[in-house]
Each structure stands twice: as C-alpha cells, then as structure tokens.
Design an enzyme around this catalytic site. Structure first.
Site, PDB file in Angstrom:
ATOM      1  N   TYR A  80       0.836  -1.203   0.000  1.00  0.00           N
ATOM      2  CA  TYR A  80       0.000   0.000   0.000  1.00  0.00           C
ATOM      3  C   TYR A  80       0.865   1.245   0.000  1.00  0.00           C
ATOM      4  O   TYR A  80       0.619   2.204  -0.726  1.00  0.00           O
ATOM      5  CB  TYR A  80      -0.900  -0.030   1.241  1.00  0.00           C
ATOM      6  CG  TYR A  80      -1.916   1.085   1.292  1.00  0.00           C
ATOM      7  CD1 TYR A  80      -3.191   0.902   0.757  1.00  0.00           C
ATOM      8  CD2 TYR A  80      -1.607   2.305   1.879  1.00  0.00           C
ATOM      9  CE1 TYR A  80      -4.128   1.920   0.806  1.00  0.00           C
ATOM     10  CE2 TYR A  80      -2.533   3.328   1.924  1.00  0.00           C
ATOM     11  CZ  TYR A  80      -3.799   3.129   1.392  1.00  0.00           C
ATOM     12  OH  TYR A  80      -4.725   4.135   1.443  1.00  0.00           O
ATOM     13  N   PHE A 132     -10.434  18.968 -24.559  1.00  0.00           N
ATOM     14  CA  PHE A 132     -10.740  17.549 -24.590  1.00  0.00           C
ATOM     15  C   PHE A 132     -11.979  17.367 -23.703  1.00  0.00           C
ATOM     16  O   PHE A 132     -12.183  18.141 -22.768  1.00  0.00           O
ATOM     17  CB  PHE A 132      -9.547  16.715 -24.086  1.00  0.00           C
ATOM     18  CG  PHE A 132      -9.819  15.238 -24.176  1.00  0.00           C
ATOM     19  CD1 PHE A 132      -9.917  14.619 -25.414  1.00  0.00           C
ATOM     20  CD2 PHE A 132     -10.017  14.464 -23.039  1.00  0.00           C
ATOM     21  CE1 PHE A 132     -10.207  13.267 -25.513  1.00  0.00           C
ATOM     22  CE2 PHE A 132     -10.308  13.116 -23.136  1.00  0.00           C
ATOM     23  CZ  PHE A 132     -10.398  12.515 -24.371  1.00  0.00           C
ATOM     24  N   THR A 133     -12.794  16.364 -24.016  1.00  0.00           N
ATOM     25  CA  THR A 133     -14.097  16.225 -23.347  1.00  0.00           C
ATOM     26  C   THR A 133     -13.982  16.250 -21.814  1.00  0.00           C
ATOM     27  O   THR A 133     -14.626  17.070 -21.145  1.00  0.00           O
ATOM     28  CB  THR A 133     -14.774  14.912 -23.777  1.00  0.00           C
ATOM     29  OG1 THR A 133     -13.825  13.847 -23.620  1.00  0.00           O
ATOM     30  CG2 THR A 133     -15.223  14.963 -25.230  1.00  0.00           C
ATOM     31  N   ASP A 223      -0.881  18.800 -21.548  1.00  0.00           N
ATOM     32  CA  ASP A 223      -1.508  17.487 -21.500  1.00  0.00           C
ATOM     33  C   ASP A 223      -0.696  16.595 -22.437  1.00  0.00           C
ATOM     34  O   ASP A 223      -0.748  16.751 -23.656  1.00  0.00           O
ATOM     35  CB  ASP A 223      -2.973  17.589 -21.955  1.00  0.00           C
ATOM     36  CG  ASP A 223      -3.685  16.231 -21.974  1.00  0.00           C
ATOM     37  OD1 ASP A 223      -3.001  15.196 -21.862  1.00  0.00           O
ATOM     38  OD2 ASP A 223      -4.926  16.217 -22.113  1.00  0.00           O
ATOM     39  N   LYS A 266      -2.473   5.854 -22.521  1.00  0.00           N
ATOM     40  CA  LYS A 266      -1.925   6.192 -23.842  1.00  0.00           C
ATOM     41  C   LYS A 266      -0.401   6.243 -23.770  1.00  0.00           C
ATOM     42  O   LYS A 266       0.262   5.333 -24.219  1.00  0.00           O
ATOM     43  CB  LYS A 266      -2.511   7.513 -24.319  1.00  0.00           C
ATOM     44  CG  LYS A 266      -3.996   7.346 -24.664  1.00  0.00           C
ATOM     45  CD  LYS A 266      -4.825   8.420 -24.090  1.00  0.00           C
ATOM     46  CE  LYS A 266      -6.294   8.173 -24.378  1.00  0.00           C
ATOM     47  NZ  LYS A 266      -7.070   9.389 -24.201  1.00  0.00           N
ATOM     48  N   ARG A 389     -17.038  11.876 -32.938  1.00  0.00           N
ATOM     49  CA  ARG A 389     -16.328  13.041 -32.414  1.00  0.00           C
ATOM     50  C   ARG A 389     -16.899  14.265 -33.117  1.00  0.00           C
ATOM     51  O   ARG A 389     -16.320  14.801 -34.037  1.00  0.00           O
ATOM     52  CB  ARG A 389     -14.812  12.925 -32.668  1.00  0.00           C
ATOM     53  CG  ARG A 389     -14.132  11.826 -31.895  1.00  0.00           C
ATOM     54  CD  ARG A 389     -13.784  12.159 -30.438  1.00  0.00           C
ATOM     55  NE  ARG A 389     -14.875  12.145 -29.487  1.00  0.00           N
ATOM     56  CZ  ARG A 389     -14.702  11.948 -28.183  1.00  0.00           C
ATOM     57  NH1 ARG A 389     -13.517  11.699 -27.679  1.00  0.00           N
ATOM     58  NH2 ARG A 389     -15.708  12.001 -27.363  1.00  0.00           N
ATOM     59  N   PHE A 455     -22.433  11.618 -24.655  1.00  0.00           N
ATOM     60  CA  PHE A 455     -21.959  10.659 -25.665  1.00  0.00           C
ATOM     61  C   PHE A 455     -21.562   9.322 -25.059  1.00  0.00           C
ATOM     62  O   PHE A 455     -21.603   8.301 -25.730  1.00  0.00           O
ATOM     63  CB  PHE A 455     -20.780  11.246 -26.457  1.00  0.00           C
ATOM     64  CG  PHE A 455     -19.553  11.516 -25.632  1.00  0.00           C
ATOM     65  CD1 PHE A 455     -19.401  12.736 -24.979  1.00  0.00           C
ATOM     66  CD2 PHE A 455     -18.551  10.566 -25.508  1.00  0.00           C
ATOM     67  CE1 PHE A 455     -18.270  12.980 -24.210  1.00  0.00           C
ATOM     68  CE2 PHE A 455     -17.414  10.815 -24.752  1.00  0.00           C
ATOM     69  CZ  PHE A 455     -17.278  12.028 -24.098  1.00  0.00           C
TER      70      PHE A 455
HETATM   71  C1  PLP Z   1      -7.572  10.167 -23.240  1.00  0.00           C
HETATM   72  C2  PLP Z   1      -7.204  11.541 -22.963  1.00  0.00           C
HETATM   73  C3  PLP Z   1      -7.367  12.079 -21.686  1.00  0.00           C
HETATM   74  C4  PLP Z   1      -8.008  11.293 -20.567  1.00  0.00           C
HETATM   75  O1  PLP Z   1      -7.274  10.159 -20.242  1.00  0.00           O
HETATM   76  P1  PLP Z   1      -7.984   8.857 -19.605  1.00  0.00           P
HETATM   77  O2  PLP Z   1      -6.849   8.044 -19.082  1.00  0.00           O
HETATM   78  O3  PLP Z   1      -8.740   8.166 -20.693  1.00  0.00           O
HETATM   79  O4  PLP Z   1      -8.870   9.348 -18.510  1.00  0.00           O
HETATM   80  C5  PLP Z   1      -6.965  13.372 -21.489  1.00  0.00           C
HETATM   81  N1  PLP Z   1      -6.439  14.106 -22.483  1.00  0.00           N
HETATM   82  C6  PLP Z   1      -6.269  13.619 -23.716  1.00  0.00           C
HETATM   83  C7  PLP Z   1      -5.670  14.477 -24.770  1.00  0.00           C
HETATM   84  C8  PLP Z   1      -6.642  12.330 -24.008  1.00  0.00           C
HETATM   85  O5  PLP Z   1      -6.492  11.857 -25.249  1.00  0.00           O
END
Ligand code: PLP
Length: 482
Positions: A80, A132-133, A223, A266, A389, A455
């Site tokens: 932990y 971004f969403t 980001d 990612k 999108r 969405f």
């Molecule tokens: C996917 C993504 C996020 C969010 O990441 P998650 O791990 O899916 O929550 C934030 N910013 C960008 C540009 C992304 O492509």
C-alpha cells in the site's frame, strides 16, 4: 532507423516488432450487427466487445504491450505504501519529463480532476489549443470555462499544415488582454490534439507559448497523454527537431511547461496516469488530494503491475521503432481512403484515422448527428467500432439548442501495434462501399439523453428505417453472411 528509409522509399509501413500473443476475433453476420447496434442505442460505447470485429473506439488502455512490459509486471511489488514499484516508475517519469515531483493518479481524467480542483476558481478562463471532453468537464465543474485559441487552419480539415495543433499566438495575447491575468489559472497545450484529428503541436509553438506565459506570469500546463505520436511528428515534420533524439524532444517540450499530466492508458501503453511539476508548493497543494480521490501517494489508484508496465512503456516511448507504428499505419489507411475519394482529415495525424462526416453524410441534418449516424452505419457494414467526435460529443447550449461542433468527425482509432495491414484494407474496402451508398444513411435522435457527457451512455434511435434499407442493399451486393 533503417525502417524509416525503407518506408519513405516504398510507402509501406513496416512493423519493427513481431506478434507472439493473439486474441481470436469475432465477425458477426450483418443481421446480428444490426441487432447489436440497436440494442446498444446506436451508441458504439454501449456495444459489447464480443460483438465487435475491429475495436477502433479508442487507444485508451488498448495498445498492445511489449514482452518487456509483460515481463516487468511479474516483479511488481505490492504494498500500500512505499512500494518499490512506485519508485521505479517515479524515476522513469522524472527521466522522461525532466521534472522533480510526480503525483500518481488512476488515469488522465483523474489528473484533470486534481488539477482543476487545485487551480480553477469560479469565473476563471482557461485558454487552450483545443478542449478535450473530460478536461472541459472538470474545468466547468469547478466553475471555470474554456476558450480555444487554435489557429484558423486547425479546423480546415483538408490541409498541408503539419502542426494544426499549434496555438495562435495573437489569439493568446488577445485573450490575456481581454480576460486579465488574474482570471487565467493556466494555459493548456494538448499535445497530439485529440478532437481535431490527433494533430500535433510543434516544439517551436510550445516554446513561443511558454515565452508569452512567462512574460505574464501565467502557468503553462501540457496534456502529454498523446505525446508519443506528437514526438514522432516533431521528429519527421519539424526541421528544428531533425537532429534531436525523441527523448531530447520530449525533454525540450517538458522544459517549457510548469505542469505536465498524462494518461498512462496512452503514453506508456498501460493503465494509469500522473502529474509532474518542479514547484514544491504546487506539489504540496495537489498531493493532499491524492489519498482522498485516488489512493495512497505511492500508487494513486494504479495497480503495481500497471505501474511496472508504464515504467517500461515510458522508456519505449522514446524509441522511434516502437512509436512509429501508429502514425505510419494511419498514413497508409489515409492513403487508401483518399484513393477511394473518401473525405478525411489531412494531413493524417496520430491516434486514428478521422473521417469528415459533415462531408460524407452532408445530406443528414446537423441536429440529427451526422457523425453518430455514420459511426453506427460503419459498425453495421463492417463490424468495426469507431467513435463519434462531433456534435453529439458536445453539450447543449444553455437554451437547450444543439451546439453544432466545429468539426464533425468519425474517429477510427488505431491502438498501437494491434491491427494488421489486411485488417486496415478490409475496413477501407467497407468504407468505400458505404461511401458509394452514403445516401442510404439517415439521422439519429436521442431516446435517453444524459445531462453531462451524453456521448458516453446516451441512447439513440434512427429517425427512419434507413438501417434496414442499408442492410438490404448490403446483402444485395455481398450476400447474406458477410
Ligand atoms: C484520453 C485523454 C485524456 C483522458 O485520459 P484517460 O486516461 O482516458 O482518462 C486526457 N487528455 C487527452 C488528450 C486524451 O487523449
């Protein structure tokens, strides 16, 4: 880097890996695909993966892992607090970004939650190249708003501009003047700009934006979720980066920013996320939120196995052979679709192939969700699942009217190292058929519309019996079972 030379000469994307584990796929007959999409409320997020042939929904958490990543998972140190795994990951994160403090979180949006809670106050405005969403939602939930200051070319879908993700410096200066420094908690640059087609940001632009932010004493946040594709494009498209290694470009970008966050679903091709900063005061402010929302400071909601995989994934993200597969396959996919005259976003970006739905199905009313209708039709004719999108991914205006998106796109994501060229050819071929029969595609309307991020789980139905007609024509041309 011999593969790059070969690629340029032959135009053939060449895998610098081999596949040693496979997963069996299922391609349902078209009648069952129609049934599956109806049951999913015409929302590809609600399909079951067992009903999907090619899962091109997203690259979030779906990239193929390397043998080294899987191997590393076996030495994960489960505890932990104070896990050795955390310190291994921390070291790799510090090395990749060249920054001191690492805050772990369970995924990218969790970083956004912590960042928005720490920095955004009601009435604040956050300038950024593009939203971004989840980013926008977290800023809104804290009472802030987003202003997009992309260059006009960014939303010209057909273009030769190699860096459509760049911020318009004049718009940035103008925004600072109009809004006032005191209402701008930070400027955000999204690398590999997701919603305009995985379009990269140039290193030069990051430097220029950083200079302006410093002059005004405004924090610059990056980001870096999609930075791997961006780094590939910096290397192959930007003269400034020609003689730099991928690791050097990453450090140079990072140096310009005060705060960097990333989704390890990612960057790192695993699961998780994190924030990095140099400023200890900022670190202290954010770290108290981690045990409340994520988990203890030495795991932040991630499993130790995924942390080990991320550590190796970060190392591999600086290897051109490991990061070139996505962008090069997308370029090949784009070349095929262009040869069929299908309208797509150019130049091809990272992340996935982006179809211009506004042009593909321009006969559908904008309020009937062109991109969503097209993505449902693509599933029906191919079994591939993409992501809407466009307007459906926006929130309604305060008066309840639709906020028509500036880009109406269908994204077919290419998780790294997952699909083969013959699968790309298959989907290109189905898209060519669909394009020839596009007049058969009709609109969609909501039957269940959530208030926030509709969405993800909203449900829709066709505005007519167009899907049955599409299936009938498909069977006429291909037979019953395909
Ligand atoms: C996917 C993504 C996020 C969010 O990441 P998650 O791990 O899916 O929550 C934030 N910013 C960008 C540009 C992304 O492509």
């Amino acid at each position: 880097m011999s593969n790059i030379k070969f690629y340029k000469e032959s135009n053939l994307p060449l895998e610098m890996h081999k596949v040693r584990i496979v997963q069996k796929l299922n391609l349902l007959p078209i009648d069952q695909r129609l049934k599956a999409i109806s049951e999913a409320g015409n929302n590809t997020f609600l399909l079951r993966n067992s009903d999907v042939y090619l899962d091109m929904l997203t690259d979030s958490g779906t990239n193929a892992m390397s043998d080294r990543q899987l191997g590393a998972m076996m030495i994960a140190d489960d505890s932990y607090a104070g896990s050795a795994t955390f310190y291994r990951l921390e070291e790799k994160v510090q090395k990749f970004f060249g920054k001191k403090y690492f805050i772990p979180a369970h995924q990218g949006r969790a970083c956004e939650h912590i960042l928005a809670k720490t920095l955004v106050s009601p009435g604040d405005v956050v300038p950024m190249n593009y939203h971004f969403t989840t980013t926008k939602t977290h800023i809104s939930l804290c009472g802030g708003s987003v202003v997009e200051i992309f260059k006009d070319e960014a939303i010209e879908l057909v273009s030769n501009n190699p860096f459509k993700g760049d911020i318009d410096l004049n718009k940035l200066q103008q925004t600072i003047k109009e809004v006032g420094v005191e209402h701008i908690p930070f400027v955000r640059i999204e690398m590999g700009t997701n919603l305009i087609g995985g379009q990269p940001v140039s290193l030069q632009n990051v430097k220029d934006v950083s200079k302006i932010c410093k002059e005004h004493n405004i924090l610059l946040m990056i980001d870096a979720s999609l930075i791997t594709d961006n780094l590939y494009f910096n290397k192959v498209r930007e003269p400034l980066c020609q003689d730099m290694s991928i690791a050097e470009i990453a450090l140079e970008i990072s140096k310009c920013a005060d705060i960097i966050y990333f989704s390890a679903r990612k960057l790192g091709s695993a699961k998780g996320g994190g924030i990095v900063v140099d400023d200890v005061a900022l670190y202290d402010k954010m770290k108290v939120l981690v045990p409340i929302y994520e988990g203890f400071l030495t795991y932040g909601g991630m499993s130790t196995r995924e942390m080990e995989a991320t550590a190796i994934g970060l190392e591999e993200a600086t290897d051109m052979d490991m990061i070139s597969h996505g962008p090069e396959f997308i370029a090949e996919f784009a070349r095929l679709l262009t040869s069929y005259n299908i309208p797509i976003v150019t130049p091809p970006g990272g992340l996935g192939l982006h179809i211009n739905a506004r042009e593909f199905v321009g006969h559908i009313k904008e309020e009937e969700y062109q991109s969503a209708a097209l993505v449902a039709a693509i599933y029906i004719v191919s079994g591939a699942r993409g992501m809407e999108r466009g307007t459906l991914s926006e929130e309604r205006n305060p008066d309840g009217s639709e906020h028509i998106a500036s880009c109406e796109l269908v994204r077919l994501a290419l998780p790294r190292r997952v699909f083969t060229l013959s699968q790309i050819r298959y989907i290109a071929d189905r898209l060519a058929w669909l394009y020839d029969n596009r007049e058969l595609i009709g609109g969609l309307r909501f039957v269940e519309e959530p208030d926030v991020m509709r969405f993800f789980i909203g449900r829709l139905e066709p505005t007519s019996n167009w899907q049955e007609k599409l299936v009938a024509k498909f069977k006429e041309d291909f037979g019953e079972s395909l």
